[in-house]
Design an enzyme around this catalytic site. Structure first.
Site, PDB file in Angstrom:
ATOM      1  N   LYS A 288      -4.057   2.670  -4.372  1.00  0.00           N
ATOM      2  CA  LYS A 288      -3.497   4.147  -4.152  1.00  0.00           C
ATOM      3  C   LYS A 288      -2.070   3.819  -3.667  1.00  0.00           C
ATOM      4  CE  LYS A 288      -8.204   5.894  -2.576  1.00  0.00           C
ATOM      5  NZ  LYS A 288      -8.947   5.050  -2.426  1.00  0.00           N
TER       6      LYS A 288
ATOM      7  N   ILE B 258       8.513   4.060  -1.410  1.00  0.00           N
ATOM      8  CA  ILE B 258       9.549   4.205  -2.101  1.00  0.00           C
ATOM      9  C   ILE B 258       9.400   3.890  -3.409  1.00  0.00           C
ATOM     10  CG2 ILE B 258      11.037   3.499  -0.307  1.00  0.00           C
ATOM     11  CD1 ILE B 258      11.696   1.079  -1.262  1.00  0.00           C
TER      12      ILE B 258
ATOM     13  N   THR C 174       9.567   0.222  -4.932  1.00  0.00           N
ATOM     14  CA  THR C 174       8.493  -0.436  -4.624  1.00  0.00           C
ATOM     15  C   THR C 174       7.401  -0.330  -5.444  1.00  0.00           C
ATOM     16  OG1 THR C 174       9.221  -1.049  -2.989  1.00  0.00           O
ATOM     17  CG2 THR C 174       6.517  -1.557  -2.655  1.00  0.00           C
TER      18      THR C 174
END
Length: 230
Positions: free
Chosen positions: A60, A64, A67
């Site tokens: 999940k 940002i 990342t």
């Protein structure tokens, strides 16, 4: 045809692999969630791939864009066949995830990217802010945004599959957790049976405790597959 995904929500590799052995040949997919992945790392994906499973890595992702791009790239290289990320991350995060997949796949198709809309453990009373048009409307909006951002499908309740397919197209995939035979619901709120999920258009059915908690997990999995195909 819809496919069964067995959720291996265990705390260590030994327990998960023992369960995977029991359902091997019945279920084509296993799911690796947060607890198992954090305990064992990407190597657990390799173990299941060596056993012949396709692997849904259900972490999940929600961060940002850069990342998430890196995380998807790494998970793709580790051999994931499907990944989850939150639809609320928005278009830039979804595009970054697709870029990470492309970089990690090295010219191959890479894993399916499935957006989380609203967790099936939640209903409207659990949402900590107003949902003016109701939970169903919010799920549809998130699904459509995910489709438009180029993701492959959504993780959603079986109760929402038909409306999502109508709004996003039949090729937009639906993965349905909260599958409970004989209406056993435990801590899941928005649940359906295997046959109901298939009838409504779910492409993947995620089942955990009704299989892994059964006295005979292989037989429990076979019964669910039979219901899916009936």
């Amino acid at each position: 045809m819809s496919e069964l995904v067995v959720a291996l929500d265990f705390k260590d590799a030994q327990s998960a692999i023992e369960m995977a052995e029991k359902v091997r040949g019945v279920a084509p997919w296993v799911k690796v969630g947060l607890e198992l992945f954090c305990a064992e790392g990407p190597e657990i994906i390799t173990r299941f791939k060596e056993m012949g499973f396709k692997v849904f890595v259900d972490l999940k992702f929600f961060d940002i864009p850069n990342t998430v791009k890196g995380a998807v790239r790494s998970a793709t290289r580790a051999g994931a066949d499907m990944l989850s990320l939150h639809a609320l991350g928005g278009e830039r995060m979804a595009v970054a995830a697709r870029e990470g997949r492309a970089e990690g796949a090295g010219g191959e198709a890479g894993p399916l990217l499935m957006a989380i809309t609203i967790l099936t453990s939640m209903d409207e009373d659990d949402i900590p802010f107003p949902v003016p048009n109701g939970l169903g409307s919010a799920v549809l909006d998130l699904a459509l945004a995910s489709s438009q951002a180029g993701l492959d499908g959504v993780v959603c309740s079986g109760l929402e599959v038909e409306a999502i397919k109508e709004k996003c197209g039949k090729d937009f995939l639906a993965l349905t957790p909260g599958i409970r035979p004989a209406s056993v619901s435990d801590d899941q709120r928005r649940v359906v049976t295997p046959s109901q999920a298939v009838d409504r258009g779910s492409n993947f059915l995620v089942v955990g405790r009704p299989i892994t908690g059964a006295d005979d997990p292989a037989e429990a999995a076979r019964r669910i597959v039979a219901e899916m195909n009936s």
